[in-house]
Design a protein around this motif. Structure first.
Motif, short mmCIF file in Angstrom:
data_model
loop_
_atom_site.label_atom_id
_atom_site.label_comp_id
_atom_site.label_asym_id
_atom_site.label_seq_id
_atom_site.Cartn_x
_atom_site.Cartn_y
_atom_site.Cartn_z
N UNK A 44 0.81 -1.22 0.00
CA UNK A 44 0.00 0.00 0.00
C UNK A 44 0.84 1.27 0.00
N UNK A 45 2.15 1.14 0.21
CA UNK A 45 2.98 2.35 0.24
C UNK A 45 3.37 2.76 -1.17
N UNK A 46 3.52 4.05 -1.36
CA UNK A 46 3.88 4.56 -2.68
C UNK A 46 5.23 4.01 -3.13
N UNK A 48 6.89 1.27 -2.19
CA UNK A 48 6.91 -0.16 -2.51
C UNK A 48 6.10 -0.48 -3.77
N UNK A 49 5.04 0.28 -4.01
CA UNK A 49 4.30 0.12 -5.27
C UNK A 49 5.19 0.45 -6.46
N UNK A 50 5.95 1.53 -6.33
CA UNK A 50 6.86 1.94 -7.40
C UNK A 50 7.94 0.88 -7.61
N UNK A 51 8.50 0.37 -6.50
CA UNK A 51 9.51 -0.67 -6.60
C UNK A 51 8.93 -1.92 -7.27
N UNK A 52 7.75 -2.34 -6.86
CA UNK A 52 7.12 -3.53 -7.42
C UNK A 52 6.88 -3.38 -8.92
#
Length: 220
Positions: A44-46, A48-52
């Motif tokens: 849900x974090x920005x 970690x979303x970007x990393x994923x």
């Protein structure tokens, strides 16, 4: 305590020591051997979303390039080592810095866990392990992942710990057998459980003692 009782208790103590310690949380094991924390991956974090999203893009590229090239190696368990450069190259291509990790002694080391250290666009550190599997082996109980304590650990940051595993098939290309990746799975490791299995070992120096030699021979 007489000698016989002492020997019996010593044998029982050693036997207990050699019993595997099971279901140890991976973050606890990593903290114990390195001193650093395993950070949870937060979908849900920005950041970690970007990393994923970038990892997905890079792994897709790595899959296609490795499939196109094919991996030639006599040992199936070495395919993971050969696929590593495809992953590093793809990560760097899409703007994520990916390298062989530096040890606590400041040297780059390929062998051992983890395979790749990533610095993302937010300058955060993530460790990525590369593995392979086939449909027959993915559900097996054989050892597939291990790491050992070291005086020069490759884990030098609090970080997320991830694993990408590629499904591998074997086919013939131009008359030669090659391994090809056809699918991938990306996992976070913070909930993984591990075990410690003790062993007795020795060195050649201690095995090949002249006083223990009973006989030898050779071609005359």
């Amino acid at each position: 305590m007489n000698k016989n009782n002492y020997i019996k208790q010593l044998e029982e103590t050693i036997s207990k020591f050699l019993t595997p310690l099971k279901d140890i949380p991976f973050p606890i094991a990593i903290k114990a051997i390195s001193g650093y924390h395993v950070l949870a991956f937060d979908k849900n974090s920005r950041e970690d979303k970007e990393l994923l999203n970038r990892l997905i893009k890079a792994i897709d590229i790595a899959l296609k390039n490795a499939y196109k090239t094919g991996i030639s190696t006599p040992r199936p368990n070495e395919v993971g080592n050969h696929i590593e450069p495809f992953v590093k190259s793809a990560l760097n291509k899409i703007g994520v810095k990916a390298e062989i990790p530096l040890t606590s002694n400041g040297k780059r080391q390929s062998a051992g866990y983890p395979d790749i250290v990533i610095q993302d666009v937010d300058n955060r550190i993530t460790y990525l392990e590369c593995k392979t599997y086939n449909k027959k082996s993915i559900g097996s109980s054989f050892r597939a992942f291990y790491f050992q304590p070291s005086q020069s650990s490759k884990i030098t940051h609090d970080a997320r710990h991830l694993m990408v595993s590629f499904e591998i098939e074997k086919e013939n290309r131009k008359g030669k057998p090659v391994f090809i990746p056809i699918h991938w799975k990306l996992y976070t490791l913070e909930k993984m459980l591990v075990q410690v299995k003790h062993e007795f070992n020795t060195s050649n120096k201690k095995m090949y003692k002249p006083e223990a030699l009973l006989a030898e021979g050779g071609i005359e």
